[in-house]
Design an enzyme around this catalytic site. Structure first.
Site, PDB file in Angstrom:
ATOM      1  N   ASP A  58       0.881  -1.165   0.000  1.00 49.24           N
ATOM      2  CA  ASP A  58       0.000   0.000   0.000  1.00 49.24           C
ATOM      3  C   ASP A  58       0.922   1.219   0.000  1.00 49.24           C
ATOM      4  O   ASP A  58       1.472   1.601   1.034  1.00 49.24           O
ATOM      5  CB  ASP A  58      -0.894  -0.031   1.241  1.00 49.24           C
ATOM      6  CG  ASP A  58      -1.791   1.196   1.364  1.00 49.24           C
ATOM      7  OD1 ASP A  58      -1.848   1.999   0.411  1.00 49.24           O
ATOM      8  OD2 ASP A  58      -2.432   1.352   2.427  1.00 49.24           O
TER       9      ASP A  58
ATOM     10  N   GLY B 159       1.959   5.042  -0.398  1.00 51.09           N
ATOM     11  CA  GLY B 159       1.514   6.420  -0.299  1.00 51.09           C
ATOM     12  C   GLY B 159       2.504   7.353  -0.967  1.00 51.09           C
ATOM     13  O   GLY B 159       3.374   6.929  -1.741  1.00 51.09           O
ATOM     14  N   ASN B 160       2.392   8.636  -0.657  1.00 52.69           N
ATOM     15  CA  ASN B 160       3.279   9.613  -1.286  1.00 52.69           C
ATOM     16  C   ASN B 160       4.676   9.630  -0.682  1.00 52.69           C
ATOM     17  O   ASN B 160       5.634  10.017  -1.346  1.00 52.69           O
ATOM     18  CB  ASN B 160       2.654  11.009  -1.187  1.00 52.69           C
ATOM     19  CG  ASN B 160       1.438  11.144  -2.080  1.00 52.69           C
ATOM     20  OD1 ASN B 160       1.516  10.925  -3.278  1.00 52.69           O
ATOM     21  ND2 ASN B 160       0.296  11.492  -1.501  1.00 52.69           N
TER      22      ASN B 160
ATOM     23  N   LYS C 162       3.285   0.747   3.208  1.00 53.30           N
ATOM     24  CA  LYS C 162       3.088  -0.378   4.114  1.00 53.30           C
ATOM     25  C   LYS C 162       3.086  -1.647   3.268  1.00 53.30           C
ATOM     26  O   LYS C 162       2.624  -1.628   2.135  1.00 53.30           O
ATOM     27  CB  LYS C 162       1.749  -0.263   4.854  1.00 53.30           C
ATOM     28  CG  LYS C 162       1.632   0.920   5.789  1.00 53.30           C
ATOM     29  CD  LYS C 162       0.325   0.890   6.560  1.00 53.30           C
ATOM     30  CE  LYS C 162      -0.865   1.013   5.627  1.00 53.30           C
ATOM     31  NZ  LYS C 162      -2.154   1.048   6.349  1.00 53.30           N
TER      32      LYS C 162
ATOM     33  N   GLY D 100      -8.154   8.362  -5.964  1.00 52.45           N
ATOM     34  CA  GLY D 100      -7.050   7.583  -5.425  1.00 52.45           C
ATOM     35  C   GLY D 100      -7.447   6.131  -5.230  1.00 52.45           C
ATOM     36  O   GLY D 100      -8.504   5.835  -4.660  1.00 52.45           O
ATOM     37  N   VAL D 101      -6.599   5.226  -5.706  1.00 47.13           N
ATOM     38  CA  VAL D 101      -6.943   3.805  -5.649  1.00 47.13           C
ATOM     39  C   VAL D 101      -7.069   3.309  -4.217  1.00 47.13           C
ATOM     40  O   VAL D 101      -7.801   2.358  -3.939  1.00 47.13           O
ATOM     41  CB  VAL D 101      -5.923   2.973  -6.450  1.00 47.13           C
ATOM     42  CG1 VAL D 101      -4.574   2.915  -5.737  1.00 47.13           C
ATOM     43  CG2 VAL D 101      -6.453   1.576  -6.720  1.00 47.13           C
ATOM     44  N   ASP D 102      -6.383   3.963  -3.274  1.00 46.10           N
ATOM     45  CA  ASP D 102      -6.507   3.543  -1.878  1.00 46.10           C
ATOM     46  C   ASP D 102      -7.928   3.747  -1.365  1.00 46.10           C
ATOM     47  O   ASP D 102      -8.459   2.913  -0.617  1.00 46.10           O
ATOM     48  CB  ASP D 102      -5.494   4.263  -0.990  1.00 46.10           C
ATOM     49  CG  ASP D 102      -5.529   5.777  -1.128  1.00 46.10           C
ATOM     50  OD1 ASP D 102      -6.149   6.311  -2.086  1.00 46.10           O
ATOM     51  OD2 ASP D 102      -4.913   6.457  -0.280  1.00 46.10           O
ATOM     52  N   ARG D 103      -8.574   4.834  -1.789  1.00 46.39           N
ATOM     53  CA  ARG D 103      -9.977   5.056  -1.399  1.00 46.39           C
ATOM     54  C   ARG D 103     -10.868   3.972  -1.999  1.00 46.39           C
ATOM     55  O   ARG D 103     -11.745   3.430  -1.319  1.00 46.39           O
ATOM     56  CB  ARG D 103     -10.440   6.439  -1.868  1.00 46.39           C
ATOM     57  CG  ARG D 103      -9.815   7.599  -1.134  1.00 46.39           C
ATOM     58  CD  ARG D 103     -10.155   8.921  -1.799  1.00 46.39           C
ATOM     59  NE  ARG D 103     -11.586   9.180  -1.828  1.00 46.39           N
ATOM     60  CZ  ARG D 103     -12.162  10.089  -2.599  1.00 46.39           C
ATOM     61  NH1 ARG D 103     -11.432  10.823  -3.440  1.00 46.39           N
ATOM     62  NH2 ARG D 103     -13.467  10.282  -2.558  1.00 46.39           N
TER      63      ARG D 103
ATOM     64  N   THR E 192      -1.723  26.718  24.641  1.00 45.77           N
ATOM     65  CA  THR E 192      -1.639  26.754  23.182  1.00 45.77           C
ATOM     66  C   THR E 192      -1.516  25.346  22.606  1.00 45.77           C
ATOM     67  O   THR E 192      -2.163  25.001  21.615  1.00 45.77           O
ATOM     68  CB  THR E 192      -0.443  27.608  22.731  1.00 45.77           C
ATOM     69  OG1 THR E 192      -0.647  28.955  23.160  1.00 45.77           O
ATOM     70  CG2 THR E 192      -0.289  27.589  21.219  1.00 45.77           C
TER      71      THR E 192
END
Length: 244
Positions: A8, A10-11, A15, A100-103, A177
């Protein structure tokens, strides 16, 4: 039994998991610039029958990955691509390849787990939210900056938002903060998913969440649902089986 390496990508990192039949026999993370992670990936198996890849990286990164894998195993990788329809899941995009193919794979994995309407969330670098009706029609989705991107934007574009202390994510109002930033990010992430669920048409969708921040997000939402960290891999298996 078939031995399959699944990635899998990513940019910035990938994984991977190694499957021997239906058993997970190895896992890891690969970063192209990290020699140790490269060695671990290439040492994960002596022989492979198949390599399946989900990738949202660019063409050059995919070419580098192909070359790396070919240097170790004489197996041609199969790269999954988003389609107009797969196994009854129908894409809402006019140009399906723009999603995106991951979606797409996460939705396929979710449908393999549950019938009925779905809300599929991937909580990673970006927070993606996709709605699927009970018939398998993708009704659309949302893409929101993830926690790290939100925090980076605040730190880059403001002079006085600075902190050193380690603070977790919570929904209570912040009294420093650091808390105000982290709790505000948590509110934005959980609020986006909660509002998407409330605005979903028809039956209340089953919520499934994957991604590195998914477990924390599920706890923040506190409205049921399921954390399924391998959802993209599960969708990859569905799509691979469909092409046979």
């Amino acid at each position: 039994m078939s031995v399959c390496l699944q990635l899998d990508v990513g940019n910035s990192s990938a994984k991977w998991r190694l499957m021997d039949g239906d058993r997970v026999t190895g896992r890891g993370r690969y970063v192209a610039t990290d020699d140790a992670s490269r060695r671990r990936l290439l040492a994960c198996a002596g022989q492979l029958d198949q390599i399946w890849v989900s990738s949202v990286a660019g063409e050059s990164a995919e070419a580098e990955l192909r070359a790396l894998l070919a240097s170790r195993w004489p197996v041609e990788p199969w790269f999954a691509r988003t389609q107009g329809e797969t196994c009854g899941l129908r894409n809402s995009y006019r140009d399906p390849g723009r999603m995106g193919v991951d979606r797409w794979l996460a939705m396929l994995g979710a449908r393999a787990r549950h019938a009925g309407a779905l809300c599929v969330v991937d909580a990673g670098s970006a927070l993606t939210i996709d709605l699927v009706d009970a018939r398998g029609q993708h009704e659309g989705g949302y893409i929101v900056p993830g926690p790290q991107l939100m925090e980076r934007a605040l730190l880059l574009d403001t002079d006085r938002v600075r902190f050193d202390e380690q603070v977790g994510y919570a929904l209570t109002p912040g009294t420093s903060t650091a808390q105000a930033v982290r709790h505000g990010i948590a509110l934005a992430q959980a609020g986006a998913v909660g509002l998407a669920l409330e605005r979903a048409a028809g039956e209340v969708p089953t919520l499934l969440i994957c991604g590195g921040a998914g477990e924390t997000l599920l706890q923040l939402l506190d409205r049921g649902g399921e954390y399924a960290p391998d959802l993209v891999f599960e969708g990859l298996e569905v799509m691979a089986a469909a092409r046979c």
